[in-house]
Design an enzyme around this catalytic site. Sequence first.
Site, short mmCIF file in Angstrom:
data_model
loop_
_atom_site.label_atom_id
_atom_site.label_comp_id
_atom_site.label_asym_id
_atom_site.label_seq_id
_atom_site.Cartn_x
_atom_site.Cartn_y
_atom_site.Cartn_z
N HIS A 87 0.83 -1.21 0.00
CA HIS A 87 0.00 0.00 0.00
C HIS A 87 0.86 1.26 0.00
CE1 HIS A 87 -3.35 -2.71 1.04
NE2 HIS A 87 -4.12 -1.74 0.59
N LYS A 137 -9.57 -8.21 7.90
CA LYS A 137 -10.28 -8.35 9.17
C LYS A 137 -10.35 -7.01 9.89
CE LYS A 137 -6.42 -9.94 12.10
NZ LYS A 137 -6.22 -9.06 13.26
#
Lengths: 284, 198
Positions: free
Chosen positions: B36, B100
């Site tokens: 990222h 998650k």
Amino acid sequence: MGDREAKKLLKLIGETSTSLPDDVEGALKKVLAKEPRGSSARIVLETILENTALAKASGTPLCQDTGTLSFYIDEAVKDKVTPEDVKAAVAEATKKGLLRKNCIDPVSGRSFDDNCTEYTPIIHYKSAEWRKSLGLEGTITLQLKGGGSENMSRQYSLPSTILGAARDMTGVRKCVLDAIFRAQGYGCAPGIIGVCIGGDRATGYEVAKEQLLRRLDDISPDPKLARLERWILKDANMLGIGPMGMGGKTTILGVKATARPRLPASFFVTVAYMCWACRRNSCG
Amino acid sequence: MVDLDYPFSETAVRALKAGDVVRISGTIHTGRDMLHKYFADGGEFHVDFKDGALFHCGPVVVKTTAGWRVVAAGPTTSIRENAYEPGFIRATGVRLIIGKGGMDSATLAAMQECGCVYIQAVGGAAAVAAAAVKRVSGVDFLEEFGPAEACWHFEVDGLKGIVAMDTHGKSLFTDVAKYSRRQMDILTQPMSSKGKKK
């Protein structure tokens, strides 16, 4: 160290990485029954139990984050089980895929191939009395603690105006509940909470983490702490955070608390958050 | 149970609702912290995420004579990518983010705008997820980022998850956070230790 000990260490690492302690698995089965069929909480818990059985049967890691490795070794066997022996077993377990290559130099960004450096894995030599106080069997204990749960551990300093918490057990309870609330599902709920009341900042974190070595059915021998453990557990499960933070009746499986003397000026409350994949095991 | 097969169409993704249980099959790519940041910093990047799936995951992978074998592949905590994800969704056209813990309101807004959902895989359930990975078709950035941070390309069959953030602006995590905040206020009020029973 002989071949037999080397095999024993490798077996300990493998079993710790691939299976849940029976008390934790038992607690998960028990709370599953409380969640309604078809609910997110129930689906999550069913997946957790399916995963636990599958990992054990296939001999593969329960969780891909095989965590920080902390070895607690009885000082009586110090000469038989040296740091070099432990590192050799960790390197071998990494090669076998029982442990992830999970160790990164924060400055260079380099990943260490075998998880072994001058500083890792963490090895503590402890007295037999210390082991007994936490109910540990055998002479070597290994704990694997994943980063997701470690990120949720916190330390508080009392009094706290933000929490409205004073230097008493009610204030301690507020700190622990705050840590559980802030963790939501990020630490992989339902979690297990280790608490150290008092001490200095460094020992607070160390001692709170050691509390996570106690079995879930272990109750503090100090009646005041035993009451605090029960009280926080009950209240935490009213928060409605639930398994993986998707809502439900079970947010926490257990609270284990202890205390250390403090300075007049300091009153720390340190909360160690452990995920449901609470991997700890002992041998020899 | 809703089956989702790669390539994931915008129509199929926009039809999903928070709470739906899904089974994902086809190509998915892993990417977490380093990927990222690298992407946001403008790094060179040729993995095609259009109509694809991004899995926040740092797997345990072993090399065998037959190729890579995934032994553990559960999700990692997604909030760490909050700062990067809206930009990533808009730039790549990714349709599924699997992770998650959920993500923030800026990510939810980008999901609504572009047609992307967040799927909660069960944290720690690495053996179940690994069993769904049938093949590793390749890997990028293995040398640069290390095996836990690399961009792995998986062929999965029936990877299970729960839609937790949908394209209609609903996030299961926001509801839980609000409820627990209220309970927390009740539980920590002076002179009271009683919360509302759910």
